[in-house]
Design a protein around this motif. Structure first.
Motif, short mmCIF file in Angstrom:
data_model
loop_
_atom_site.label_atom_id
_atom_site.label_comp_id
_atom_site.label_asym_id
_atom_site.label_seq_id
_atom_site.Cartn_x
_atom_site.Cartn_y
_atom_site.Cartn_z
N GLU A 1 0.87 -1.19 0.00
CA GLU A 1 0.00 0.00 0.00
C GLU A 1 0.89 1.22 0.00
O GLU A 1 1.64 1.45 0.94
CB GLU A 1 -0.90 0.01 1.24
N GLY A 2 0.80 2.01 -1.07
CA GLY A 2 1.66 3.17 -1.22
C GLY A 2 1.05 4.45 -0.69
O GLY A 2 -0.17 4.61 -0.66
N ASP A 3 1.92 5.36 -0.29
CA ASP A 3 1.47 6.69 0.13
C ASP A 3 0.82 7.44 -1.04
O ASP A 3 0.11 8.41 -0.83
CB ASP A 3 2.65 7.50 0.67
N ASP A 4 1.09 7.00 -2.27
CA ASP A 4 0.50 7.60 -3.46
C ASP A 4 -0.80 6.90 -3.86
O ASP A 4 -1.30 7.08 -4.96
CB ASP A 4 1.49 7.56 -4.62
N ASP A 5 -1.35 6.07 -2.97
CA ASP A 5 -2.60 5.32 -3.18
C ASP A 5 -2.46 4.16 -4.16
O ASP A 5 -3.45 3.67 -4.69
CB ASP A 5 -3.75 6.22 -3.61
N LEU A 6 -1.24 3.68 -4.39
CA LEU A 6 -1.03 2.48 -5.19
C LEU A 6 -1.28 1.25 -4.31
O LEU A 6 -0.78 1.18 -3.19
CB LEU A 6 0.40 2.43 -5.75
N ILE A 7 -2.04 0.30 -4.84
CA ILE A 7 -2.30 -0.95 -4.14
C ILE A 7 -1.83 -2.09 -5.03
O ILE A 7 -2.22 -2.18 -6.20
CB ILE A 7 -3.80 -1.12 -3.82
N THR B 1 -1.29 -8.05 -9.16
CA THR B 1 -2.07 -7.00 -9.81
C THR B 1 -1.88 -5.69 -9.06
O THR B 1 -1.56 -5.68 -7.87
CB THR B 1 -3.57 -7.35 -9.83
N TRP B 2 -2.07 -4.59 -9.78
CA TRP B 2 -1.96 -3.26 -9.17
C TRP B 2 -3.18 -2.45 -9.57
O TRP B 2 -3.83 -2.72 -10.57
CB TRP B 2 -0.68 -2.55 -9.61
N GLU B 3 -3.49 -1.48 -8.74
CA GLU B 3 -4.53 -0.50 -9.07
C GLU B 3 -4.35 0.72 -8.17
O GLU B 3 -3.76 0.65 -7.10
CB GLU B 3 -5.94 -1.08 -8.91
N TRP B 4 -4.86 1.85 -8.66
CA TRP B 4 -4.91 3.04 -7.83
C TRP B 4 -6.14 2.91 -6.93
O TRP B 4 -7.13 2.28 -7.31
CB TRP B 4 -4.99 4.30 -8.68
N ALA B 5 -6.08 3.49 -5.76
CA ALA B 5 -7.18 3.38 -4.79
C ALA B 5 -8.50 3.87 -5.38
O ALA B 5 -9.56 3.36 -5.04
CB ALA B 5 -6.85 4.12 -3.51
N ASP B 6 -8.45 4.86 -6.29
CA ASP B 6 -9.68 5.36 -6.91
C ASP B 6 -10.13 4.51 -8.10
O ASP B 6 -11.09 4.83 -8.78
CB ASP B 6 -9.53 6.82 -7.34
N GLU B 7 -9.40 3.42 -8.36
CA GLU B 7 -9.69 2.46 -9.43
C GLU B 7 -9.66 3.08 -10.82
O GLU B 7 -10.29 2.60 -11.76
CB GLU B 7 -11.03 1.76 -9.17
N SER B 8 -8.87 4.15 -10.99
CA SER B 8 -8.77 4.81 -12.29
C SER B 8 -7.93 4.01 -13.29
O SER B 8 -8.09 4.18 -14.50
CB SER B 8 -8.18 6.21 -12.13
N ALA B 9 -7.03 3.17 -12.82
CA ALA B 9 -6.21 2.33 -13.69
C ALA B 9 -5.72 1.14 -12.88
O ALA B 9 -5.67 1.17 -11.66
CB ALA B 9 -5.01 3.12 -14.24
N GLY B 10 -5.35 0.09 -13.59
CA GLY B 10 -4.85 -1.11 -12.94
C GLY B 10 -4.32 -2.08 -13.97
O GLY B 10 -4.48 -1.87 -15.18
N GLY B 11 -3.70 -3.13 -13.49
CA GLY B 11 -3.15 -4.12 -14.41
C GLY B 11 -2.26 -5.12 -13.71
O GLY B 11 -2.46 -5.43 -12.53
#
Length: 128
Positions: free
Chosen positions: A90-96, A110-120
């Protein structure tokens, strides 16, 4: 009949008491600490690199902090947890990031931004 009901109730209580806690984590199987190279790709464009760079894990084999340096030089930090062969970042930049060790020295997930704007997909290889 009362004895049978009492026996079933006691057995149920015994089994419920022997269960593991939901928040109990298994010890890490592999050591995540140290320096790794990582690559992120979008789920529908796996051949295209979304981001890449190095990530350094500091702490114990089970939990700690990390510093991620992207290819463009930007630096972010966060926390990690490892249980058995599974890991979570869990990143301070909201990366999960969530995944596992397919083998020692390799991470896949898998990765995604906390706001679910992108992932992969997210992969990493331990540097020697």
């Amino acid at each position: 009949m009362k004895k049978l009901v009492l026996l079933v109730m006691l057995l149920s209580l015994l089994l419920a008491g022997c269960g593991s806690k939901d928040d109990e984590l298994l010890p890490a199987t592999y050591d995540i600490t140290g320096a790794w190279t990582y690559r992120m790709s979008e789920l529908d464009q796996q051949a295209t690199t979304y981001d890449s760079g190095t990530i350094t894990f500091t702490g114990t084999v089970d939990e700690g902090t990390y510093v991620r340096v992207s290819a463009d030089g930007s630096e972010t930090s966060g926390t990690y947890v490892v249980s058995n062969i599974a890991f979570s970042l869990e990143g301070d930049d909201d990366l999960i990031v969530q995944g596992s060790f397919p083998e020692p020295g390799a991470l896949f997930g898998t990765w995604e931004w906390a706001d679910e704007s992108a992932g992969g997909l997210w992969t990493a290889e331990q540097q020697e």
